[in-house]
Design a protein around this motif. Structure first.
Motif, PDB file in Angstrom:
ATOM      1  N   CYS A  19     -80.993 -97.222  -6.130  1.00 54.85           N
ATOM      2  CA  CYS A  19     -82.482 -96.643  -6.158  1.00 54.85           C
ATOM      3  C   CYS A  19     -83.541 -98.049  -6.211  1.00 54.85           C
ATOM      4  CB  CYS A  19     -82.688 -96.774  -7.489  1.00 54.85           C
ATOM      5  SG  CYS A  19     -84.566 -95.343  -7.550  1.00 54.85           S
ATOM      6  N   ILE A  66     -76.063 -97.770  -9.039  1.00 55.67           N
ATOM      7  CA  ILE A  66     -74.828 -96.968  -8.500  1.00 55.67           C
ATOM      8  C   ILE A  66     -75.842 -96.449  -7.542  1.00 55.67           C
ATOM      9  CG2 ILE A  66     -74.071 -94.524  -9.576  1.00 55.67           C
ATOM     10  CD1 ILE A  66     -73.523 -96.994 -10.746  1.00 55.67           C
ATOM     11  N   TYR A  67     -77.024 -95.584  -7.481  1.00 58.86           N
ATOM     12  CA  TYR A  67     -77.668 -94.821  -6.429  1.00 58.86           C
ATOM     13  C   TYR A  67     -77.777 -95.685  -5.406  1.00 58.86           C
ATOM     14  CZ  TYR A  67     -76.251 -91.279  -9.279  1.00 58.86           C
ATOM     15  OH  TYR A  67     -75.788 -89.774 -10.637  1.00 58.86           O
ATOM     16  N   TYR A 119     -86.996 -92.792  -7.914  1.00 61.52           N
ATOM     17  CA  TYR A 119     -86.277 -91.905  -9.321  1.00 61.52           C
ATOM     18  C   TYR A 119     -87.787 -92.146 -10.206  1.00 61.52           C
ATOM     19  CZ  TYR A 119     -86.416 -94.779 -14.038  1.00 61.52           C
ATOM     20  OH  TYR A 119     -86.462 -95.195 -14.640  1.00 61.52           O
ATOM     21  N   THR A 159     -82.417 -86.013   0.115  1.00 63.38           N
ATOM     22  CA  THR A 159     -81.225 -85.372  -1.370  1.00 63.38           C
ATOM     23  C   THR A 159     -82.021 -84.877  -2.539  1.00 63.38           C
ATOM     24  OG1 THR A 159     -79.870 -87.298  -1.882  1.00 63.38           O
ATOM     25  CG2 THR A 159     -79.356 -85.974  -0.506  1.00 63.38           C
ATOM     26  N   THR A 192     -83.942 -94.366  -2.380  1.00 66.20           N
ATOM     27  CA  THR A 192     -83.852 -93.285  -3.196  1.00 66.20           C
ATOM     28  C   THR A 192     -85.155 -94.195  -4.433  1.00 66.20           C
ATOM     29  OG1 THR A 192     -81.632 -93.420  -2.759  1.00 66.20           O
ATOM     30  CG2 THR A 192     -82.011 -92.763  -4.718  1.00 66.20           C
ATOM     31  N   LEU A 218     -80.839 -85.589 -13.120  1.00 64.44           N
ATOM     32  CA  LEU A 218     -79.611 -86.489 -13.992  1.00 64.44           C
ATOM     33  C   LEU A 218     -79.732 -87.077 -15.582  1.00 64.44           C
ATOM     34  CD1 LEU A 218     -78.343 -90.052 -11.792  1.00 64.44           C
ATOM     35  CD2 LEU A 218     -77.418 -87.745 -11.967  1.00 64.44           C
ATOM     36  N   THR A 223     -80.642 -84.912  -6.733  1.00 62.57           N
ATOM     37  CA  THR A 223     -80.386 -85.210  -7.559  1.00 62.57           C
ATOM     38  C   THR A 223     -80.713 -84.925  -9.030  1.00 62.57           C
ATOM     39  OG1 THR A 223     -79.006 -86.088  -6.090  1.00 62.57           O
ATOM     40  CG2 THR A 223     -78.299 -85.843  -8.746  1.00 62.57           C
ATOM     41  N   HIS A 250     -84.543 -89.941  -0.704  1.00 63.82           N
ATOM     42  CA  HIS A 250     -83.901 -88.904  -2.083  1.00 63.82           C
ATOM     43  C   HIS A 250     -84.169 -89.530  -2.710  1.00 63.82           C
ATOM     44  CE1 HIS A 250     -80.787 -89.128   1.884  1.00 63.82           C
ATOM     45  NE2 HIS A 250     -80.675 -90.922   1.769  1.00 63.82           N
ATOM     46  N   LEU A 273     -84.205 -88.717  -7.394  1.00 65.28           N
ATOM     47  CA  LEU A 273     -83.314 -88.622  -8.411  1.00 65.28           C
ATOM     48  C   LEU A 273     -84.505 -87.801  -9.583  1.00 65.28           C
ATOM     49  CD1 LEU A 273     -81.141 -91.799  -8.526  1.00 65.28           C
ATOM     50  CD2 LEU A 273     -80.849 -89.612  -7.688  1.00 65.28           C
ATOM     51  N   LEU A 287     -79.391 -96.818 -12.146  1.00 62.07           N
ATOM     52  CA  LEU A 287     -79.765 -96.573 -10.967  1.00 62.07           C
ATOM     53  C   LEU A 287     -79.500 -97.702  -9.618  1.00 62.07           C
ATOM     54  CD1 LEU A 287     -82.520 -94.089 -12.423  1.00 62.07           C
ATOM     55  CD2 LEU A 287     -80.408 -93.058 -11.919  1.00 62.07           C
TER      56      LEU A 287
END
Length: 480
Positions: free
Chosen positions: A241, A238-239, A79, A170, A77, A174, A172, A109, A111, A235
């Motif tokens: 990242c 929770i994700y 971001y 994915t 992930t 935020l 996302t 993924h 963010l 992040l």
């Protein structure tokens, strides 16, 4: 935030971690490690580096060993942050989105984090003075607009650009206000503040440059790096990242996030910065002379975006094709060879403009840009006839737009006078007679001539009047 396109932060505390400095070091590190790699995840960094999308990495050994192994181990992930300080992103921010799209195309993924909270604090990186305080309503409206823009660009990429060779990760979007809005200042400082050291925070280049300025630096701006560091931690927790992507001026903030996470959870995280893109005269791309080229259509039309890239100097085109498009590098090389063989066709410029416009505005936006180009620069009556009212007003943004009732017997001089395109009286009559007036790209030098359907009134009800070289007037004729 991380998407800011400012200059690289090269000032690092002598006690702080070492970093890779400059593209040469990063290229050597990536190239030596990744040139033999075949898996998609492992070859990603090498591919991005060949395109010129990577500037620095943090920590230093990340690009050489740890990051390739991490990316090879499976989907990660990544971001990148965008502070909504305006109601639209600009082309300088586009490179950060392109970076995220490359990661997503490789199966990772992504963010996109909007700074609904941090926009009210203000990132001091690359700034010579503090931003004006923004109201909650303004930040909320900007956040909503930028969210829609980012989602549109990701959708356009999936529909019109992505080759489908790898299942995409994915995406996302935020808003960091969602994890700050219920925090009190005392609670936040009690939990997060104790892990930051003043000496390290003061050593950051963004802080040092502001402290030496006449205006100094407010406490609000000084705490910005704390909030961005906590964003990365949140992040990460929770994700999952582990990678942050940002502009070169974000290296100090990125280091703060790495240090905070290491202290709080012990997790290893990484940062990659993308280069500052400047014009041939050293201005930030898209912000020349303070006139930003925006990604929202209501601020910069598809035609204007298309023309912006079409007009880039020859020396920049190859680099921009690698940075802003997803064309395979061998195809870029073929385009440049064709350009060298026949520079007048400007094939590389046209492909660059088309690919960027398609990414930002979709195929419909690209077709609109081409119609406007043909109508304005190639005197295409067919293009004029195919344009809708919105495109007309975008293309001739300074031109008066008039909706008039078409009365029987309307002449050339009548039409010109009704929109105040010419002076009243003999002088205006003489201007028409002298050939100063054009209607739908055709000279109209007979003042008493009746307007001819399909010639001076197109099938879409349009008459485009031009007086001289640059004075346009749009008439949309209405019939009973």
């Amino acid at each position: 935030m991380a998407a800011s396109m400012a200059r690289t932060c090269c000032h690092v505390s002598r006690h702080g971690p070492r970093i890779l400095r400059g593209r040469t070091s990063l290229r050597l590190a990536l190239g030596s490690k990744l040139h033999c790699s075949s898996p998609t995840h492992n070859g990603l960094l090498f591919s991005l580096n060949k395109r010129g999308l990577l500037q620095d990495s943090f920590p230093e050994d990340a690009a050489q060993d740890q990051l390739p192994r991490l990316l090879q181990s499976g989907a990660q992930t990544v971001y990148c942050g965008f502070d909504p300080t305006a109601d639209s992103l600009h082309v300088g921010n586009l490179l950060a989105l392109v970076g995220l799209l490359h990661f997503r195309s490789a199966g990772h993924h992504v963010l996109a984090v909007l700074g609904g909270a941090t926009a009210r604090i203000g990132d001091p990186s690359g700034k010579t003075s503090e931003r004006e305080r923004m109201s909650e309503d303004a930040v909320e409206a900007n956040t909503r607009s930028i969210r829609e823009s980012i989602q549109r660009i990701f959708t356009n990429h999936e529909l019109h650009v992505q080759d489908g060779s790898c299942k995409p990760g994915t995406v996302t979007v935020l808003d960091n206000l969602s994890w700050y809005k219920n925090w009190g200042a005392v609670d936040f400082l009690s939990e997060a503040g104790r892990h930051f050291r003043m000496g390290t925070m003061l050593s950051r280049h963004s802080v040092q440059s502001r402290l030496k300025s006449g205006d100094g630096m407010s406490l609000t701006e000084f705490t910005y790096q704390v909030f961005q560091a906590y964003d990365f931690h949140h992040l990460n927790q929770i994700y999952g990242c582990k990678i942050q992507l940002g502009g070169t001026d974000q290296l100090g903030n990125l280091m703060s996030g790495h240090e905070y996470i290491r202290k709080v959870s012990g997790d290893e995280v990484y940062g990659l910065t993308i280069p500052l893109v400047t014009s041939s005269v050293g201005d930030k791309l898209g912000k020349t002379a303070g006139n930003a080229v925006w990604l929202n259509r209501d601020k910069t039309s598809p035609f204007e975006l298309y023309q912006f890239f079409l007009r880039q100097p020859d020396a920049s085109v190859e680099r921009y094709l690698k940075l802003f498009t997803f064309l395979p590098l061998p195809e870029v090389e073929r385009l440049m060879e064709q350009q060298r063989e026949d520079p007048g066709k400007r094939l590389a410029h046209k492909r660059l403009a088309a690919e960027v416009t398609k990414l930002v505005h979709g195929k419909e936006g690209l077709e609109s840009a081409k119609r406007c180009t043909n109508a304005l620069y190639h005197s295409s009556v067919q293009a004029l006839e195919e344009m809708n009212d919105d495109e007309l007003q975008e293309l001739f943004s300074e031109a008066p737009f008039n909706e008039l009732l078409l009365e029987p017997g309307t002449t050339v001089i009548d039409a010109c006078r009704r929109v105040n395109a010419i002076p009243q009286g003999p002088r205006g009559y003489q201007m028409v007679s002298d050939g100063a007036v054009w209607i739908n790209h055709r000279r109209a030098d007979n003042p008493e001539q009746l307007l001819i359907p399909k010639l001076q009134i197109l099938s879409n009800g349009l008459s485009l009047i031009r007086v001289g070289k640059r004075n346009f007037y749009i008439i949309k004729w209405l019939t009973l």
